[in-house]
Design an enzyme around this catalytic site. Structure first.
Site, PDB file in Angstrom:
ATOM      1  N   SER A  21       0.870  -1.179   0.000  1.00  0.00           N
ATOM      2  CA  SER A  21       0.000   0.000   0.000  1.00  0.00           C
ATOM      3  C   SER A  21       0.907   1.229   0.000  1.00  0.00           C
ATOM      4  O   SER A  21       2.082   1.139   0.361  1.00  0.00           O
ATOM      5  CB  SER A  21      -0.941   0.002   1.219  1.00  0.00           C
ATOM      6  OG  SER A  21      -0.210  -0.149   2.413  1.00  0.00           O
ATOM      7  N   GLU A  23       1.324   5.553   0.758  1.00  0.00           N
ATOM      8  CA  GLU A  23       0.802   6.742   1.464  1.00  0.00           C
ATOM      9  C   GLU A  23       1.227   8.006   0.744  1.00  0.00           C
ATOM     10  O   GLU A  23       2.383   8.152   0.355  1.00  0.00           O
ATOM     11  CB  GLU A  23       1.344   6.740   2.901  1.00  0.00           C
ATOM     12  CG  GLU A  23       0.793   7.876   3.729  1.00  0.00           C
ATOM     13  CD  GLU A  23       1.146   7.710   5.197  1.00  0.00           C
ATOM     14  OE1 GLU A  23       0.913   6.627   5.761  1.00  0.00           O
ATOM     15  OE2 GLU A  23       1.684   8.680   5.768  1.00  0.00           O
ATOM     16  N   ASP A 115      -1.060  14.982  16.584  1.00  0.00           N
ATOM     17  CA  ASP A 115      -0.208  15.743  17.502  1.00  0.00           C
ATOM     18  C   ASP A 115      -0.868  17.046  17.898  1.00  0.00           C
ATOM     19  O   ASP A 115      -1.494  17.699  17.064  1.00  0.00           O
ATOM     20  CB  ASP A 115       1.133  16.074  16.815  1.00  0.00           C
ATOM     21  CG  ASP A 115       1.986  14.841  16.666  1.00  0.00           C
ATOM     22  OD1 ASP A 115       1.949  13.999  17.575  1.00  0.00           O
ATOM     23  OD2 ASP A 115       2.686  14.731  15.639  1.00  0.00           O
ATOM     24  N   PHE A 226      12.432  14.002  10.415  1.00  0.00           N
ATOM     25  CA  PHE A 226      11.173  13.280  10.687  1.00  0.00           C
ATOM     26  C   PHE A 226      11.374  12.332  11.859  1.00  0.00           C
ATOM     27  O   PHE A 226      10.528  12.225  12.743  1.00  0.00           O
ATOM     28  CB  PHE A 226      10.768  12.389   9.512  1.00  0.00           C
ATOM     29  CG  PHE A 226      10.204  13.095   8.334  1.00  0.00           C
ATOM     30  CD1 PHE A 226       9.621  14.346   8.445  1.00  0.00           C
ATOM     31  CD2 PHE A 226      10.238  12.479   7.080  1.00  0.00           C
ATOM     32  CE1 PHE A 226       9.095  14.978   7.334  1.00  0.00           C
ATOM     33  CE2 PHE A 226       9.720  13.104   5.970  1.00  0.00           C
ATOM     34  CZ  PHE A 226       9.161  14.351   6.099  1.00  0.00           C
ATOM     35  N   HIS A 276       3.731  -1.169   3.712  1.00  0.00           N
ATOM     36  CA  HIS A 276       3.133   0.144   3.460  1.00  0.00           C
ATOM     37  C   HIS A 276       4.283   1.112   3.191  1.00  0.00           C
ATOM     38  O   HIS A 276       5.200   1.234   4.004  1.00  0.00           O
ATOM     39  CB  HIS A 276       2.346   0.588   4.702  1.00  0.00           C
ATOM     40  CG  HIS A 276       1.642   1.903   4.544  1.00  0.00           C
ATOM     41  ND1 HIS A 276       0.484   2.055   3.826  1.00  0.00           N
ATOM     42  CD2 HIS A 276       1.944   3.136   5.036  1.00  0.00           C
ATOM     43  CE1 HIS A 276       0.084   3.320   3.878  1.00  0.00           C
ATOM     44  NE2 HIS A 276       0.956   3.993   4.598  1.00  0.00           N
TER      45      HIS A 276
HETATM   46  P1  FAD Z   1      -2.254   6.813  19.774  1.00  0.00           P
HETATM   47  O1  FAD Z   1      -2.152   5.495  19.117  1.00  0.00           O
HETATM   48  O2  FAD Z   1      -3.542   7.232  20.281  1.00  0.00           O
HETATM   49  O3  FAD Z   1      -1.202   6.926  20.881  1.00  0.00           O
HETATM   50  C1  FAD Z   1       0.177   6.591  20.639  1.00  0.00           C
HETATM   51  C2  FAD Z   1       0.837   6.310  21.979  1.00  0.00           C
HETATM   52  O4  FAD Z   1       0.972   7.493  22.717  1.00  0.00           O
HETATM   53  C3  FAD Z   1       0.001   5.370  22.799  1.00  0.00           C
HETATM   54  O5  FAD Z   1       0.509   4.102  22.661  1.00  0.00           O
HETATM   55  C4  FAD Z   1       0.044   5.899  24.201  1.00  0.00           C
HETATM   56  O6  FAD Z   1       0.896   5.099  24.983  1.00  0.00           O
HETATM   57  C5  FAD Z   1       0.609   7.286  24.070  1.00  0.00           C
HETATM   58  N1  FAD Z   1      -0.387   8.276  24.393  1.00  0.00           N
HETATM   59  C6  FAD Z   1      -1.411   8.677  23.630  1.00  0.00           C
HETATM   60  N2  FAD Z   1      -2.116   9.628  24.256  1.00  0.00           N
HETATM   61  C7  FAD Z   1      -1.513   9.818  25.421  1.00  0.00           C
HETATM   62  C8  FAD Z   1      -1.755  10.676  26.506  1.00  0.00           C
HETATM   63  N3  FAD Z   1      -2.790  11.526  26.492  1.00  0.00           N
HETATM   64  N4  FAD Z   1      -0.916  10.606  27.572  1.00  0.00           N
HETATM   65  C9  FAD Z   1       0.118   9.736  27.583  1.00  0.00           C
HETATM   66  N5  FAD Z   1       0.404   8.904  26.576  1.00  0.00           N
HETATM   67  C10 FAD Z   1      -0.398   8.945  25.532  1.00  0.00           C
HETATM   68  N6  FAD Z   1      -0.410  12.480  12.046  1.00  0.00           N
HETATM   69  C11 FAD Z   1      -1.186  13.388  11.409  1.00  0.00           C
HETATM   70  O7  FAD Z   1      -1.311  14.517  11.881  1.00  0.00           O
HETATM   71  N7  FAD Z   1      -1.835  13.084  10.235  1.00  0.00           N
HETATM   72  C12 FAD Z   1      -1.748  11.856   9.667  1.00  0.00           C
HETATM   73  O8  FAD Z   1      -2.349  11.612   8.619  1.00  0.00           O
HETATM   74  C13 FAD Z   1      -0.936  10.863  10.323  1.00  0.00           C
HETATM   75  N8  FAD Z   1      -0.807   9.605   9.823  1.00  0.00           N
HETATM   76  C14 FAD Z   1      -0.072   8.684  10.508  1.00  0.00           C
HETATM   77  C15 FAD Z   1       0.004   7.377   9.993  1.00  0.00           C
HETATM   78  C16 FAD Z   1       0.751   6.414  10.654  1.00  0.00           C
HETATM   79  C17 FAD Z   1       0.793   5.007  10.078  1.00  0.00           C
HETATM   80  C18 FAD Z   1       1.468   6.745  11.841  1.00  0.00           C
HETATM   81  C19 FAD Z   1       2.314   5.710  12.534  1.00  0.00           C
HETATM   82  C20 FAD Z   1       1.392   8.028  12.367  1.00  0.00           C
HETATM   83  C21 FAD Z   1       0.622   9.004  11.714  1.00  0.00           C
HETATM   84  N9  FAD Z   1       0.510  10.306  12.204  1.00  0.00           N
HETATM   85  C22 FAD Z   1      -0.262  11.228  11.542  1.00  0.00           C
HETATM   86  C23 FAD Z   1       1.248  10.710  13.417  1.00  0.00           C
HETATM   87  C24 FAD Z   1       0.383  10.611  14.693  1.00  0.00           C
HETATM   88  O9  FAD Z   1      -0.712  11.489  14.603  1.00  0.00           O
HETATM   89  C25 FAD Z   1       1.243  10.991  15.885  1.00  0.00           C
HETATM   90  O10 FAD Z   1       2.258  10.038  16.080  1.00  0.00           O
HETATM   91  C26 FAD Z   1       0.506  11.266  17.185  1.00  0.00           C
HETATM   92  O11 FAD Z   1       1.434  11.766  18.147  1.00  0.00           O
HETATM   93  C27 FAD Z   1      -0.153  10.052  17.816  1.00  0.00           C
HETATM   94  O12 FAD Z   1      -1.322   9.705  17.195  1.00  0.00           O
HETATM   95  P2  FAD Z   1      -1.744   8.149  17.241  1.00  0.00           P
HETATM   96  O13 FAD Z   1      -3.100   7.960  16.752  1.00  0.00           O
HETATM   97  O14 FAD Z   1      -0.671   7.371  16.604  1.00  0.00           O
HETATM   98  O15 FAD Z   1      -1.708   7.956  18.802  1.00  0.00           O
END
Ligand code: FAD
Length: 304
Positions: A21, A23, A115, A226, A276
């Site tokens: 896939s 991105e 973030d 990055f 991916h």
């Molecule tokens: P989550 O999976 O919700 O959390 C990641 C980890 O952080 C968890 O395991 C947890 O232990 C810890 N955590 C989460 N929240 C808290 C909290 N409140 N306090 C303490 N610990 C916490 N970013 C973008 O802006 N746009 C995108 O399109 C995008 N695509 C992405 C695609 C992939 C495949 C990946 C790996 C990352 C992507 N990101 C993107 C980056 C991502 O948004 C950031 O890494 C962000 O910091 C975490 O979002 P998440 O959904 O991965 O977090």
């Protein structure tokens, strides 16, 4: 894709052709848009499982992500996956975005927390009317549209905000329990990190595919930047391979292809059958690496 490649000259049967896939990020200018579409048209015949388009945390690319996804749906036979974050947004806005995607026919969302405006590492506070976590977002998408496939993130080196690996994997488990069917990893360059992470994830009873996210290093300085922001490590051996090539784009590209091809071929040798690619909207390296994985073009364009 199920073809089995013929034996290699050393007599070893190569593994099954992997699934892939891609991105992309939504373009900001007309020139970037033309470049993205050249890339999509070059990569589409490789028949990826899906192509995903990123989303600016807080909704900064909301319209651009949507129009890119809509164009992929109408002009190609590719299956788009729309990234979506829930940071800095009320639930109603996020739900609207999901509903709009569903309406135009999108059935795959990459659901993320995103973030905070201050960048990775700054304290995350959920929006007062927003989703508390990515797991809540996943649950809500699945509840509203059970036909939407949800993919989430995974972190082989753990997310920089995670207190521990256990806390990190707890979050992945919560996302899976909420309905996520696949995770894509943050990029990594040391395959052992991925395999150790996979062991931890499987030991926790998580069975969904954990698809390695591969970043071909088009530009070492940018990739290092990055990696720093994402909490991913850049091994010294990688820096050494790009040493002295800052002004030599041609050699950099050859080195980048060799590095990424080596990485995916080693993963494939150890049984990884899905990849991916973080394309950075560029086709050449990803096309070459896919070719080395045994993937050959098929027509993916809709008949006129
Ligand atoms: P989550 O999976 O919700 O959390 C990641 C980890 O952080 C968890 O395991 C947890 O232990 C810890 N955590 C989460 N929240 C808290 C909290 N409140 N306090 C303490 N610990 C916490 N970013 C973008 O802006 N746009 C995108 O399109 C995008 N695509 C992405 C695609 C992939 C495949 C990946 C790996 C990352 C992507 N990101 C993107 C980056 C991502 O948004 C950031 O890494 C962000 O910091 C975490 O979002 P998440 O959904 O991965 O977090």
């Amino acid at each position: 894709m199920t073809e089995v490649a013929s034996p290699s000259p050393d007599g070893h049967r190569a593994p099954k052709t992997p699934a892939i896939s891609f991105e992309f990020f939504p373009p900001k200018t007309e020139e970037m848009e033309r470049n993205l579409w050249d890339t999509i048209n070059r990569l589409a015949p490789l028949a990826p499982n899906f192509v995903s388009v990123t989303y600016g945390a807080g909704g900064s690319t909301r319209e651009r992500t949507h129009s890119t996804i809509a164009r992929i749906l109408t002009e190609t036979s590719l299956t788009p996956a729309a990234h979506l974050t829930c940071v800095d947004a009320p639930r109603a806005d996020v739900d609207d975005v999901v509903a709009r995607y569903h309406e135009v026919g999108v059935r795959h969302i990459v659901a993320l927390r995103g973030d905070p405006a201050g960048g990775i590492g700054s304290a995350y506070t959920p929006h007062a009317q927003g989703y508390r976590s990515s797991a809540d977002l996943v649950a809500s998408i699945k509840q509203a549209h059970s036909d939407i496939e949800v993919t989430v993130s995974a972190y082989p080196e753990r997310h920089p905000e995670s207190a521990s690996f256990d806390a990190d994997i707890d979050m992945l488990k919560a996302k899976v329990d909420a309905g996520a069917g696949r995770a894509i990893t943050q990029f990594f360059f040391d395959n052992d990190l991925y395999f150790r992470y996979l062991d931890r994830v499987r030991a926790r009873g998580i069975e969904i595919p954990i698809v390695p996210g591969i970043l071909p290093v088009q530009n070492f300085k940018q990739a290092a930047n990055f990696a720093k922001r994402a909490g991913a490590s850049m091994p010294d051996w990688l820096a050494q391979k790009f040493e002295g090539l800052d002004d030599d784009a041609e050699t950099r590209k050859l080195v980048a292809a060799a590095v990424a091809a080596g990485q995916v071929q080693k993963l494939a040798k150890h049984g990884v059958d899905t990849f991916h690619f973080y394309t950075m909207n560029r086709a050449d390296l990803v096309f070459a690496i896919s070719h080395l994985l045994g993937i050959r073009p098929k027509s993916a364009q809709k008949a006129a």
